[in-house]
Design a protein around this motif. Structure first.
Motif, mmCIF file in Angstrom:
data_model
loop_
_atom_site.group_PDB
_atom_site.id
_atom_site.type_symbol
_atom_site.label_atom_id
_atom_site.label_comp_id
_atom_site.label_asym_id
_atom_site.label_seq_id
_atom_site.Cartn_x
_atom_site.Cartn_y
_atom_site.Cartn_z
ATOM 1 N N TRP A 1 -2.188 3.977 5.859
ATOM 2 C CA TRP A 1 -2.406 4.260 4.450
ATOM 3 C C TRP A 1 -2.928 5.683 4.243
ATOM 4 O O TRP A 1 -2.632 6.319 3.224
ATOM 5 N N ARG B 1 -5.586 7.934 -4.118
ATOM 6 C CA ARG B 1 -5.017 8.544 -2.913
ATOM 7 C C ARG B 1 -4.111 9.717 -3.273
ATOM 8 O O ARG B 1 -4.117 10.755 -2.599
ATOM 9 N N PRO C 1 6.918 8.384 0.462
ATOM 10 C CA PRO C 1 5.553 8.062 0.872
ATOM 11 C C PRO C 1 5.499 7.772 2.364
ATOM 12 O O PRO C 1 6.506 7.616 3.013
ATOM 13 N N ASN D 1 -4.031 3.736 -5.023
ATOM 14 C CA ASN D 1 -2.976 4.698 -4.717
ATOM 15 C C ASN D 1 -3.001 5.886 -5.661
ATOM 16 O O ASN D 1 -2.614 6.993 -5.277
ATOM 17 N N GLU E 1 -2.312 -0.186 -7.549
ATOM 18 C CA GLU E 1 -2.098 1.062 -8.265
ATOM 19 C C GLU E 1 -3.345 1.946 -8.326
ATOM 20 O O GLU E 1 -3.257 3.161 -8.152
ATOM 21 N N SER F 1 0.812 -1.211 0.000
ATOM 22 C CA SER F 1 0.000 0.000 0.000
ATOM 23 C C SER F 1 0.847 1.263 0.000
ATOM 24 O O SER F 1 0.500 2.255 -0.641
#
Length: 460
Positions: free
Chosen positions: A336, A275, A457, A272, A269, A263
């Motif tokens: 996440w 996101r 990230p 994300n 993918e 994640s």
């Protein structure tokens, strides 16, 4: 061969004659004490923040959290991305990334600095204020490492104390002060951060780690984190339920590490991409799911889960049957979303839940032992640092009667996890370094804020 006896007076004269060396040692120990105080302050702040959240949760039947948690999660993610993107997540991968030989001295400030220490302290406490499933131990590593790194400017060029040693000392001091467990801090430095200690400064570094732990002890008392558990005499009847706990925690911890790494490094993918495009909305949606989980478990999945573990160890907890699954999901979603917060304490609570469930299923009368074994096994499976895991649990429950059981559980669970996933913190740290190196250089060396824009990230 005859060897001359050491000359005590001559050696003492030699030691005391080097004033610069003693000044450097004093600086390092002073910063270790400040690092310990920083972690103590963070602990007080998180306790206060979560106590206020609990007041909100108990107000009007708890339904206010359906608005409170999503709103604060979105606000924390916005503030994190705007002011200090590399404070997102635990902080342990950031310190490991700063220790990477490929990261230059100038680039280290992207991961660890005094400014990030202050930001981590505030934003980490805000995550508890929101009621998210986070721990304070991982953030304590980045907080203390940022303090210790600042000691570099006061050390002489011939001190023999490297930036690497200061970062290792700071990170380990964070663990020692947060868990009230100096021995765990030393092992964490060797096993997870450094994998070695520089011989020239190892004694000073270990002294600094212990000093930070003693700062925590002076404030919180010389007591075990979860108290002292009473373990009945174990016999062969405990083998099957104990093995079942270890196997379950090893597999579940490996799955947890795999899901977290996937994640937070780009997969799956589609989600994300969503996101990355709508980070604040994504955080709000995640916060809403976490709030629903918390309500469905009577508040058990909110926060670090320490009180739930204490109740389980005392045999007082009526833990929901879905506690392990929902705590697993709440911790994953929290990380996440991209908020600052660790996974050590939530991992311990998940492992405790596994041990509790097995004790109920098997009808075993050794529930405290199975809960402690589950804590060590799940933490070892997630971090793949078995020595640190079993020492942390042993010091947290004063479980010297379970030393061999905890050690075997941590080793076996870590081995099972390695068949499923790569080491979580190392994977995330390598990804951070790769992202940092792939990012375009800042247009001017006089723009340190811009250098932090290509931030890695989030990490658990």
């Amino acid at each position: 061969m005859h060897r001359p006896q050491p000359d005590i007076l001559q050696n003492l004269r030699h030691e005391l004659s080097n004033g610069r060396m003693w000044l450097d040692r004093t600086v390092v120990l002073a910063y270790a004490a400040i690092a310990g105080l920083s972690v103590v302050s963070f602990t007080f702040l998180t306790n206060l923040a979560f106590a206020y959240f609990e007041r909100v949760y108990h107000w009007q039947g708890g339904w206010a959290v359906l608005l409170w948690v999503p709103a604060w999660t979105a606000a924390i993610v916005w503030a994190t991305r705007r002011f200090a993107p590399t404070t997102a997540g635990s902080g342990i991968p950031q310190v490991i990334a700063a220790l990477d030989p490929a990261v230059s001295e100038q680039e280290r400030s992207v991961f660890v600095s005094l400014r990030l220490t202050v930001a981590k302290l505030v934003l980490g406490a805000a995550s508890f204020f929101a009621g998210l499933s986070v721990g304070r131990e991982g953030p304590s590593v980045q907080i203390a490492a940022g303090v210790m790194q600042h000691a570099r400017r006061w050390l002489g060029p011939q001190s023999g104390i490297s930036d690497h040693a200061l970062l290792v000392a700071g990170g380990a001091a964070g663990i020692a002060a947060a868990f009230n467990a100096p021995l765990a801090g030393v092992l964490f430095a060797i096993e997870e951060l450094s994998r070695r200690l520089e011989s020239r400064s190892s004694g000073l570094i270990i002294t600094g780690i212990v000093l930070a732990g003693l700062i925590g002890v002076s404030f919180f008392g010389n007591r075990s984190y979860y108290g002292v558990i009473v373990v009945p005499e174990l016999n062969w009847n405990a083998l099957v339920p104990g093995l079942l706990v270890v196997l379950a925690c090893g597999a579940l911890g490996g799955l947890f590490a795999k899901v977290m790494a996937a994640s937070l490094t780009g997969a799956p993918e589609r989600l994300n991409l969503l996101r990355a495009r709508f980070p604040i909305r994504f955080a709000a949606a995640g916060g809403l799911m976490i709030a629903v989980m918390g309500l469905s478990t009577g508040g058990a999945t909110f926060g670090a889960g320490s009180e739930t573990v204490q109740h389980m160890l005392k045999g007082e907890a009526d833990v929901p049957s879905m506690y392990v699954t929902l705590k697993f999901m709440a911790t994953w979603l929290t990380a996440w979303c991209g908020v600052p917060g660790g996974i050590f304490a939530p991992s311990l609570s998940i492992g405790a839940g596994v041990g509790h469930n097995v004790s109920l299923f098997m009808g075993a009368d050794i529930a405290p032992a199975l809960i402690a074994i589950g804590m060590a096994a799940f933490l070892a499976a997630v971090t793949q640092a078995p020595l640190t895991a079993f020492i942390i649990v042993m010091e947290m429950i004063d479980g010297h009667a379970l030393v061999l059981s905890l050690m075997a559980a941590a080793m076996l669970a870590s081995l099972i996890s390695r068949l499923i996933a790569r080491p979580l913190y190392e994977t995330l740290a390598l990804h951070m370094v790769a992202v940092l190196k792939a990012a375009p250089a800042p247009s001017s060396p006089a723009a340190p804020v811009e250098a932090e824009k290509p931030a890695p990230p989030t990490a658990p």
